[in-house]
Design a protein around this motif. Structure first.
Motif, PDB file in Angstrom:
ATOM      1  N   UNK A  23       3.635   8.141   4.152  1.00  0.00           N
ATOM      2  CA  UNK A  23       4.741   9.043   3.861  1.00  0.00           C
ATOM      3  C   UNK A  23       5.842   8.908   4.906  1.00  0.00           C
ATOM      4  N   UNK A  24       5.481   8.655   6.153  1.00  0.00           N
ATOM      5  CA  UNK A  24       6.493   8.448   7.189  1.00  0.00           C
ATOM      6  C   UNK A  24       7.307   7.194   6.880  1.00  0.00           C
ATOM      7  N   UNK A  25       6.626   6.126   6.419  1.00  0.00           N
ATOM      8  CA  UNK A  25       7.343   4.888   6.094  1.00  0.00           C
ATOM      9  C   UNK A  25       8.219   5.079   4.867  1.00  0.00           C
ATOM     10  N   UNK A  26       7.722   5.816   3.898  1.00  0.00           N
ATOM     11  CA  UNK A  26       8.491   6.065   2.680  1.00  0.00           C
ATOM     12  C   UNK A  26       9.716   6.921   2.974  1.00  0.00           C
ATOM     13  N   UNK A  27       9.556   7.875   3.861  1.00  0.00           N
ATOM     14  CA  UNK A  27      10.687   8.718   4.237  1.00  0.00           C
ATOM     15  C   UNK A  27      11.730   7.899   4.991  1.00  0.00           C
ATOM     16  N   UNK A  28      11.263   7.022   5.836  1.00  0.00           N
ATOM     17  CA  UNK A  28      12.171   6.154   6.581  1.00  0.00           C
ATOM     18  C   UNK A  28      12.973   5.250   5.645  1.00  0.00           C
ATOM     19  N   UNK A  29      12.347   4.815   4.555  1.00  0.00           N
ATOM     20  CA  UNK A  29      13.014   3.956   3.571  1.00  0.00           C
ATOM     21  C   UNK A  29      13.869   4.743   2.591  1.00  0.00           C
ATOM     22  N   UNK A  52       0.829  -1.210   0.000  1.00  0.00           N
ATOM     23  CA  UNK A  52       0.000   0.000   0.000  1.00  0.00           C
ATOM     24  C   UNK A  52       0.862   1.259   0.000  1.00  0.00           C
ATOM     25  N   UNK A  53       1.915   1.269   0.825  1.00  0.00           N
ATOM     26  CA  UNK A  53       2.800   2.434   0.868  1.00  0.00           C
ATOM     27  C   UNK A  53       3.543   2.604  -0.454  1.00  0.00           C
ATOM     28  N   UNK A  54       3.959   1.491  -1.063  1.00  0.00           N
ATOM     29  CA  UNK A  54       4.643   1.560  -2.354  1.00  0.00           C
ATOM     30  C   UNK A  54       3.714   2.118  -3.424  1.00  0.00           C
ATOM     31  N   UNK A 110      -6.260  11.066   5.987  1.00  0.00           N
ATOM     32  CA  UNK A 110      -5.036  11.823   6.263  1.00  0.00           C
ATOM     33  C   UNK A 110      -4.104  11.021   7.164  1.00  0.00           C
ATOM     34  N   UNK A 111      -4.691  10.286   8.111  1.00  0.00           N
ATOM     35  CA  UNK A 111      -3.866   9.484   9.005  1.00  0.00           C
ATOM     36  C   UNK A 111      -3.113   8.399   8.230  1.00  0.00           C
ATOM     37  N   UNK A 112      -3.804   7.750   7.279  1.00  0.00           N
ATOM     38  CA  UNK A 112      -3.166   6.705   6.478  1.00  0.00           C
ATOM     39  C   UNK A 112      -2.085   7.301   5.584  1.00  0.00           C
ATOM     40  N   UNK A 113      -2.356   8.468   5.005  1.00  0.00           N
ATOM     41  CA  UNK A 113      -1.361   9.128   4.168  1.00  0.00           C
ATOM     42  C   UNK A 113      -0.124   9.487   4.988  1.00  0.00           C
ATOM     43  N   UNK A 114      -0.327  10.012   6.202  1.00  0.00           N
ATOM     44  CA  UNK A 114       0.821  10.351   7.057  1.00  0.00           C
ATOM     45  C   UNK A 114       1.634   9.103   7.385  1.00  0.00           C
ATOM     46  N   UNK A 115       0.946   7.992   7.646  1.00  0.00           N
ATOM     47  CA  UNK A 115       1.657   6.755   7.950  1.00  0.00           C
ATOM     48  C   UNK A 115       2.474   6.276   6.752  1.00  0.00           C
ATOM     49  N   UNK A 136      -1.282  20.255  -0.363  1.00  0.00           N
ATOM     50  CA  UNK A 136      -1.481  20.055   1.072  1.00  0.00           C
ATOM     51  C   UNK A 136      -1.866  18.611   1.357  1.00  0.00           C
ATOM     52  N   UNK A 137      -1.554  18.169   2.555  1.00  0.00           N
ATOM     53  CA  UNK A 137      -1.829  16.780   2.929  1.00  0.00           C
ATOM     54  C   UNK A 137      -3.299  16.433   2.782  1.00  0.00           C
ATOM     55  N   UNK A 138      -4.168  17.378   3.146  1.00  0.00           N
ATOM     56  CA  UNK A 138      -5.608  17.103   3.041  1.00  0.00           C
ATOM     57  C   UNK A 138      -6.024  16.902   1.591  1.00  0.00           C
ATOM     58  N   UNK A 139      -5.438  17.714   0.677  1.00  0.00           N
ATOM     59  CA  UNK A 139      -5.763  17.571  -0.740  1.00  0.00           C
ATOM     60  C   UNK A 139      -5.212  16.261  -1.304  1.00  0.00           C
TER      61      UNK A 139
END
Length: 415
Positions: A94-100, A46-48, A87-92, A75-78
């Motif tokens: 993007x956080x995982x993608x940034x970590x990778x 899903x993140x990929x 928005x919560x799923x998107x933040x999760x 913007x994150x909401x858009x």
């Protein structure tokens, strides 16, 4: 490796420079590369998928121009609305993608994003990792091809062992050794389970399968001799009294009862050979002669002498030339298919058209002729496909090729 160019002066200010994709690479091709390796970077499906859609929102030219940086400013909401995510799923994600290391988030103090402020989601970091990602993709491709090869060899062992066990039941159905082999065979994982095995586990299982198959062939030969019965397709004692090496390993599919039978009417498909054509080919000794009488007459030692040094190396590790079985030649041919970078589909098509016996001899001929001083083979995969087409058209004279190899060996030994 990602390249960085020196920016030109513009309006008395030096423009920043960013990593770009190497020459010949474009955004979409790079996106596909990241998609392939993402699971091995700890990124879920899903993140990929989210990364792929975000990367596709950038301008393609931003990935190849040194004065531009691929980015998403919405913007994150858009973005959440556009991607049909909370928005919560998107933040999760993007956080995982940034970590990778697949993207970088830059936000203002209040969390806003804008082009003017230089905040948003940026992809320069992943471009900078191009070489590492490409190397990982090559490593995964090699492992995938190795797994395909191992599954193919397991399938070969499965078919040969099934045939051997069928004959062992006829000879000594009550023998405890036969029952032990039956039990070991029944414990093999199903073909569809092989895809979930690690490469090391798959390699170990293939070795075990090979060992069991060879043990069954040896036991069958011993029991046949003890009851004074000839092996199936055994050569006449007038031809050769060495152990039979041509136990049938016909082109059957795991889990199916009947052999694969060629179909008629399309040049890229195997040709159905009628019983009349079959008999005629036998009588004439033609290149498409059904059965394997001419292979049997050759014997393992002759085939061994005609093989390339590479094939002989593998065959020697399995048995002395006079004790080789055709299963050993099939095993070796499949190994050479992998080493010569022949696509698995070319080998599969050859086996379907010619049967494993014929395809194996075709590989032996091909491999031995790679360094032919007059007409060396440049593309082994293309050559094998050409042999398959010639077989389907009735033009492939493998016996003639083997005779040619024999003459070449004589000339080389005479020098």
């Amino acid at each position: 490796m990602a390249r960085t160019f020196t920016a030109k002066a513009h309006s008395h200010h030096d423009l920043p420079t960013y990593p770009i994709l190497p020459f010949g690479w474009q955004r979409d091709a790079f996106i596909h590369l990241v998609e392939r390796v993402a699971p091995h970077l700890g990124v879920g499906r899903a993140a990929a998928h989210t990364w792929t859609r975000l990367a596709a929102m950038t301008r393609p030219t931003d990935w190849v121009e040194p004065d531009r940086e691929p980015s998403v400013y919405a913007a994150a909401s858009e973005l959440a609305k556009m991607l049909a995510l909370s928005e919560a799923r998107l933040r999760a994600h993007t956080a995982r993608l940034e970590q990778a290391g697949l993207l970088e988030r830059r936000t203002a103090a209040n969390g806003s994003r804008s082009r003017q402020a230089g905040t948003g989601l940026f992809f320069s970091g992943v471009i900078d990792r191009f070489s590492d990602l490409l190397a990982l993709d090559a490593q995964l491709t090699t492992a995938r091809h190795k797994a395909i090869y191992l599954r193919g060899q397991r399938s070969t062992h499965w078919r040969c062992l099934r045939r051997a066990l069928e004959q062992l039941r006829d000879v000594a159905s009550q023998d405890a050794r036969v029952q032990a082999m039956e039990d070991a065979w029944a414990a093999w994982p199903r073909a569809d389970r092989l895809h979930a095995m690690t490469l090391d586990a798959l390699a170990a299982h293939e070795r075990e399968a090979d060992t069991l198959t060879r043990a069954a062939l040896d036991l069958l030969a011993t029991l046949r001799k003890s009851v004074d019965q000839p092996l199936e397709n055994e050569r006449s004692h007038l031809q050769d009294t060495s152990e039979d090496f041509s136990l049938s390993c016909d082109a059957r599919t795991e889990g199916r009862r009947f052999a694969v039978e060629p179909t008629l009417g399309h040049p890229s498909r195997p040709r159905r050979v009628s019983s009349t054509t079959d008999a005629e080919d036998r009588r004439k000794g033609g290149p498409n002669a059904a059965g394997r009488e001419w292979l049997i007459k050759l014997g393992p030692e002759r085939l061994f002498r005609l093989a390339s040094p590479e094939m002989q190396f593998y065959l020697s590790g399995r048995a002395d030339p006079e004790r080789l079985r055709f299963h050993d030649f099939i095993w070796t041919a499949e190994r050479r298919v992998l080493e010569l970078s022949i696509h698995s589909s070319a080998w599969s098509d050859a086996c379907t058209a010619m049967g494993e016996d014929g395809a194996t001899v075709a590989m032996l001929i091909l491999d031995a002729r790679r360094d032919d001083p007059v007409a060396p083979i440049i593309s082994p995969g293309g050559y094998l496909r050409g042999m398959t087409r010639a077989w389907l058209q009735g033009h492939l004279n493998m016996m003639g090729s083997l005779i040619g190899l024999s003459e070449r060996r004589r000339r080389e030994e005479a020098l």
